[in-house]
Design an enzyme around this catalytic site. Sequence first.
Site, short mmCIF file in Angstrom:
data_model
loop_
_atom_site.label_atom_id
_atom_site.label_comp_id
_atom_site.label_asym_id
_atom_site.label_seq_id
_atom_site.Cartn_x
_atom_site.Cartn_y
_atom_site.Cartn_z
N SER A 144 -1.45 57.40 43.48
CA SER A 144 -1.59 57.74 42.06
C SER A 144 -0.20 57.79 41.46
O SER A 144 0.80 57.98 42.16
CB SER A 144 -2.25 59.12 41.92
OG SER A 144 -2.15 59.62 40.60
N TYR A 157 -2.88 68.08 44.12
CA TYR A 157 -3.26 66.68 44.03
C TYR A 157 -2.03 65.79 44.09
O TYR A 157 -2.00 64.79 44.81
CB TYR A 157 -4.03 66.44 42.73
CG TYR A 157 -4.47 65.01 42.51
CD1 TYR A 157 -5.62 64.52 43.10
CD2 TYR A 157 -3.73 64.14 41.71
CE1 TYR A 157 -6.03 63.20 42.90
CE2 TYR A 157 -4.12 62.84 41.50
CZ TYR A 157 -5.27 62.37 42.10
OH TYR A 157 -5.67 61.08 41.91
#
Length: 253
Positions: A144, A157
Amino acid sequence: MSMSFAGKVALVTGAAAGIGRATALAFAAQGLKVVVADLDETGGKACVEAILEAGGDARFVRCDVTRDEQVRALVQQTIEAYGRLDYAFNNAGIEIEQGKLAEGSEAEFDAIMGVNVKGVWLCMKHQLPVMLAQGGGAIVNTASVAGLGAAPKMSIYSASKHAVIGLTKSAAIEYAKKGIRVNAVCPAVIDTDMFRRAYEADPRKAEFAAAMHPVGRIGKVEEIAAAVLYLCSDGAGFTTGHALAVDGGATAI
Protein backbone atom coordinates in the site's frame (compact mmCIF):
# COMPACT_ATOMS: atom_id res chain seq x y z
CA MET A 1 6.21 -5.38 -24.07
CA SER A 2 5.46 -9.10 -23.86
CA MET A 3 2.28 -10.11 -22.04
CA SER A 4 2.23 -13.74 -23.17
CA PHE A 5 0.79 -15.95 -20.45
CA ALA A 6 -0.17 -18.95 -22.60
CA GLY A 7 -0.30 -22.20 -20.65
CA LYS A 8 0.51 -20.55 -17.33
CA VAL A 9 -1.10 -20.87 -13.90
CA ALA A 10 -1.84 -18.08 -11.43
CA LEU A 11 -2.87 -18.18 -7.77
CA VAL A 12 -4.71 -15.20 -6.29
CA THR A 13 -5.51 -14.85 -2.59
CA GLY A 14 -8.21 -12.50 -1.38
CA ALA A 15 -9.88 -13.08 -4.75
CA ALA A 16 -13.53 -13.04 -3.68
CA ALA A 17 -13.87 -9.30 -4.19
CA GLY A 18 -12.13 -6.05 -5.00
CA ILE A 19 -8.57 -6.01 -6.29
CA GLY A 20 -8.16 -9.78 -5.97
CA ARG A 21 -11.28 -10.55 -7.98
CA ALA A 22 -10.37 -8.03 -10.68
CA THR A 23 -6.90 -9.54 -10.96
CA ALA A 24 -8.20 -13.11 -11.11
CA LEU A 25 -10.53 -12.07 -13.93
CA ALA A 26 -7.69 -10.25 -15.71
CA PHE A 27 -5.41 -13.28 -15.49
CA ALA A 28 -8.16 -15.51 -16.86
CA ALA A 29 -8.84 -13.07 -19.71
CA GLN A 30 -5.18 -13.52 -20.72
CA GLY A 31 -5.69 -17.28 -20.94
CA LEU A 32 -4.24 -18.35 -17.60
CA LYS A 33 -5.65 -21.06 -15.41
CA VAL A 34 -6.52 -19.40 -12.10
CA VAL A 35 -6.83 -20.65 -8.54
CA VAL A 36 -9.13 -18.33 -6.62
CA ALA A 37 -8.46 -18.39 -2.88
CA ASP A 38 -10.41 -16.68 -0.11
CA LEU A 39 -12.27 -17.27 3.15
CA ASP A 40 -15.42 -15.98 1.49
CA GLU A 41 -16.81 -19.03 -0.29
CA THR A 42 -19.75 -17.20 -1.83
CA GLY A 43 -17.62 -14.45 -3.37
CA GLY A 44 -14.85 -16.83 -4.33
CA LYS A 45 -17.16 -19.24 -6.11
CA ALA A 46 -18.88 -16.33 -7.86
CA CYS A 47 -15.48 -15.20 -9.16
CA VAL A 48 -14.80 -18.70 -10.49
CA GLU A 49 -18.23 -18.83 -12.10
CA ALA A 50 -17.58 -15.53 -13.87
CA ILE A 51 -14.30 -16.91 -15.23
CA LEU A 52 -15.93 -20.15 -16.39
CA GLU A 53 -18.80 -18.29 -18.05
CA ALA A 54 -16.22 -16.26 -20.01
CA GLY A 55 -14.61 -19.48 -21.24
CA GLY A 56 -11.73 -19.57 -18.76
CA ASP A 57 -10.44 -22.24 -16.40
CA ALA A 58 -10.53 -21.64 -12.65
CA ARG A 59 -11.27 -23.27 -9.35
CA PHE A 60 -11.93 -22.06 -5.83
CA VAL A 61 -10.01 -23.09 -2.71
CA ARG A 62 -11.12 -21.83 0.68
CA CYS A 63 -8.05 -20.68 2.61
CA ASP A 64 -7.23 -18.78 5.77
CA VAL A 65 -3.80 -17.35 4.94
CA THR A 66 -2.90 -17.11 8.62
CA ARG A 67 -2.95 -20.91 8.94
CA ASP A 68 0.16 -22.72 7.75
CA GLU A 69 -1.62 -25.99 7.02
CA GLN A 70 -4.26 -24.25 4.93
CA VAL A 71 -1.72 -22.31 2.87
CA ARG A 72 0.29 -25.48 2.33
CA ALA A 73 -2.88 -27.24 1.18
CA LEU A 74 -3.74 -24.33 -1.12
CA VAL A 75 -0.43 -24.61 -2.96
CA GLN A 76 -0.66 -28.41 -3.06
CA GLN A 77 -4.16 -28.25 -4.55
CA THR A 78 -2.91 -25.80 -7.17
CA ILE A 79 -0.22 -28.25 -8.23
CA GLU A 80 -2.60 -31.21 -8.14
CA ALA A 81 -5.08 -29.35 -10.33
CA TYR A 82 -2.77 -27.71 -12.85
CA GLY A 83 0.68 -29.21 -12.42
CA ARG A 84 2.54 -25.94 -11.88
CA LEU A 85 2.45 -22.45 -10.33
CA ASP A 86 3.83 -19.62 -12.44
CA TYR A 87 2.41 -16.52 -10.77
CA ALA A 88 1.18 -15.75 -7.29
CA PHE A 89 -0.67 -12.61 -6.27
CA ASN A 90 -0.66 -12.54 -2.47
CA ASN A 91 -3.44 -10.04 -1.99
CA ALA A 92 -5.44 -11.21 1.03
CA GLY A 93 -5.56 -8.45 3.62
CA ILE A 94 -7.76 -6.76 6.16
CA GLU A 95 -8.66 -3.15 6.46
CA ILE A 96 -7.25 -0.24 8.31
CA GLU A 97 -7.92 0.77 11.87
CA GLN A 98 -9.15 4.33 12.34
CA GLY A 99 -7.57 5.81 15.43
CA LYS A 100 -4.35 7.10 16.88
CA LEU A 101 -1.67 4.63 17.89
CA ALA A 102 -2.37 4.75 21.64
CA GLU A 103 -6.03 4.00 20.99
CA GLY A 104 -5.37 0.68 19.27
CA SER A 105 -5.99 -2.72 20.82
CA GLU A 106 -3.80 -5.79 20.98
CA ALA A 107 -6.52 -7.80 19.25
CA GLU A 108 -6.57 -5.30 16.38
CA PHE A 109 -2.78 -5.43 16.10
CA ASP A 110 -2.72 -9.24 16.04
CA ALA A 111 -5.52 -9.46 13.46
CA ILE A 112 -3.97 -6.96 11.04
CA MET A 113 -0.45 -8.33 11.35
CA GLY A 114 -1.71 -11.90 11.16
CA VAL A 115 -3.39 -11.51 7.77
CA ASN A 116 -1.34 -8.75 6.17
CA VAL A 117 2.13 -9.90 7.20
CA LYS A 118 2.05 -13.51 8.37
CA GLY A 119 -0.31 -14.34 5.52
CA VAL A 120 2.07 -12.98 2.89
CA TRP A 121 5.02 -14.70 4.57
CA LEU A 122 3.25 -18.07 4.68
CA CYS A 123 2.14 -17.79 1.06
CA MET A 124 5.66 -17.08 -0.17
CA LYS A 125 7.07 -19.77 2.13
CA HIS A 126 5.01 -22.42 0.31
CA GLN A 127 5.02 -20.89 -3.18
CA LEU A 128 8.77 -20.41 -3.50
CA PRO A 129 9.79 -24.09 -3.27
CA VAL A 130 7.37 -24.92 -6.10
CA MET A 131 8.76 -22.15 -8.28
CA LEU A 132 12.31 -23.19 -7.47
CA ALA A 133 11.56 -26.77 -8.49
CA GLN A 134 10.07 -25.71 -11.83
CA GLY A 135 12.82 -23.19 -12.58
CA GLY A 136 11.13 -19.84 -12.09
CA GLY A 137 8.05 -17.76 -11.46
CA ALA A 138 6.85 -14.36 -10.34
CA ILE A 139 5.22 -13.22 -7.11
CA VAL A 140 3.41 -9.97 -6.46
CA ASN A 141 2.39 -8.97 -2.94
CA THR A 142 -0.20 -6.34 -2.08
CA ALA A 143 1.33 -3.57 -0.02
CA SER A 144 0.00 0.00 0.00
CA VAL A 145 1.09 3.61 -0.26
CA ALA A 146 0.65 3.40 3.54
CA GLY A 147 3.75 1.18 3.43
CA LEU A 148 5.78 3.85 1.67
CA GLY A 149 5.48 6.55 4.30
CA ALA A 150 3.54 7.71 7.33
CA ALA A 151 -0.17 6.97 7.69
CA PRO A 152 -1.66 8.84 10.65
CA LYS A 153 -4.55 7.10 12.43
CA MET A 154 -3.73 3.77 10.81
CA SER A 155 -0.31 3.03 12.25
CA ILE A 156 -0.85 -0.74 12.59
CA TYR A 157 -2.04 -1.07 9.01
CA SER A 158 0.85 1.10 7.84
CA ALA A 159 3.34 -1.00 9.78
CA SER A 160 1.91 -4.16 8.22
CA LYS A 161 2.37 -2.79 4.72
CA HIS A 162 5.91 -1.59 5.45
CA ALA A 163 6.54 -5.18 6.55
CA VAL A 164 5.12 -6.55 3.30
CA ILE A 165 7.55 -4.39 1.35
CA GLY A 166 10.40 -5.62 3.55
CA LEU A 167 9.43 -9.25 2.93
CA THR A 168 9.13 -8.54 -0.78
CA LYS A 169 12.53 -6.91 -1.13
CA SER A 170 14.28 -9.55 0.97
CA ALA A 171 12.75 -12.46 -0.96
CA ALA A 172 13.55 -10.74 -4.25
CA ILE A 173 17.25 -10.61 -3.39
CA GLU A 174 17.33 -14.15 -2.01
CA TYR A 175 15.87 -15.64 -5.19
CA ALA A 176 17.06 -13.16 -7.84
CA LYS A 177 19.43 -15.68 -9.44
CA LYS A 178 16.88 -18.50 -9.32
CA GLY A 179 14.53 -17.15 -11.97
CA ILE A 180 11.99 -15.90 -9.45
CA ARG A 181 10.97 -12.26 -9.33
CA VAL A 182 9.21 -10.80 -6.29
CA ASN A 183 7.56 -7.38 -6.36
CA ALA A 184 4.84 -5.48 -4.54
CA VAL A 185 2.02 -3.29 -5.75
CA CYS A 186 1.18 -0.26 -3.60
CA PRO A 187 -2.31 1.07 -4.24
CA ALA A 188 -3.59 4.37 -2.88
CA VAL A 189 -7.35 4.62 -2.23
CA ILE A 190 -9.18 2.21 -4.53
CA ASP A 191 -12.92 1.81 -5.10
CA THR A 192 -13.53 -1.45 -3.24
CA ASP A 193 -15.96 -2.76 -0.64
CA MET A 194 -13.27 -2.02 1.95
CA PHE A 195 -13.21 1.62 0.85
CA ARG A 196 -16.99 1.88 1.00
CA ARG A 197 -17.14 0.40 4.50
CA ALA A 198 -14.54 2.88 5.70
CA TYR A 199 -16.22 5.94 4.23
CA GLU A 200 -19.93 5.21 3.88
CA ALA A 201 -20.78 6.83 7.22
CA ASP A 202 -19.22 10.15 6.21
CA PRO A 203 -19.41 11.17 2.54
CA ARG A 204 -17.07 14.08 3.27
CA LYS A 205 -14.29 11.59 3.92
CA ALA A 206 -14.90 10.04 0.52
CA GLU A 207 -14.58 13.46 -1.09
CA PHE A 208 -11.34 14.04 0.80
CA ALA A 209 -10.05 10.64 -0.33
CA ALA A 210 -10.57 11.61 -3.97
CA ALA A 211 -8.98 15.02 -3.46
CA MET A 212 -5.81 13.55 -1.92
CA HIS A 213 -4.86 12.13 -5.33
CA PRO A 214 -3.49 14.69 -7.81
CA VAL A 215 -5.54 13.07 -10.59
CA GLY A 216 -8.66 14.04 -8.64
CA ARG A 217 -10.25 10.64 -8.13
CA ILE A 218 -9.78 7.33 -6.39
CA GLY A 219 -8.43 4.34 -8.27
CA LYS A 220 -10.19 1.47 -10.00
CA VAL A 221 -9.59 -2.20 -9.19
CA GLU A 222 -8.86 -2.85 -12.86
CA GLU A 223 -5.96 -0.39 -12.71
CA ILE A 224 -4.32 -2.38 -9.92
CA ALA A 225 -4.97 -5.63 -11.78
CA ALA A 226 -3.19 -4.19 -14.83
CA ALA A 227 -0.17 -3.34 -12.69
CA VAL A 228 -0.06 -6.86 -11.26
CA LEU A 229 -0.19 -8.42 -14.72
CA TYR A 230 2.63 -6.17 -15.86
CA LEU A 231 4.81 -7.17 -12.89
CA CYS A 232 4.19 -10.83 -13.71
CA SER A 233 4.81 -10.42 -17.43
CA ASP A 234 8.03 -11.00 -19.35
CA GLY A 235 8.01 -7.27 -20.00
CA ALA A 236 8.95 -6.81 -16.34
CA GLY A 237 11.69 -9.40 -16.56
CA PHE A 238 14.32 -6.97 -15.24
CA THR A 239 12.11 -5.79 -12.37
CA THR A 240 12.39 -7.40 -8.95
CA GLY A 241 12.33 -6.12 -5.39
CA HIS A 242 10.24 -3.15 -6.49
CA ALA A 243 7.30 -1.56 -4.66
CA LEU A 244 5.18 -0.09 -7.45
CA ALA A 245 2.96 2.81 -6.37
CA VAL A 246 -0.32 2.93 -8.28
CA ASP A 247 -1.62 6.01 -6.61
CA GLY A 248 -2.82 8.77 -8.90
CA GLY A 249 0.30 10.76 -8.08
CA ALA A 250 -0.24 10.77 -4.31
CA THR A 251 3.32 9.82 -3.39
CA ALA A 252 4.79 12.36 -5.80
CA ILE A 253 3.62 15.29 -3.70
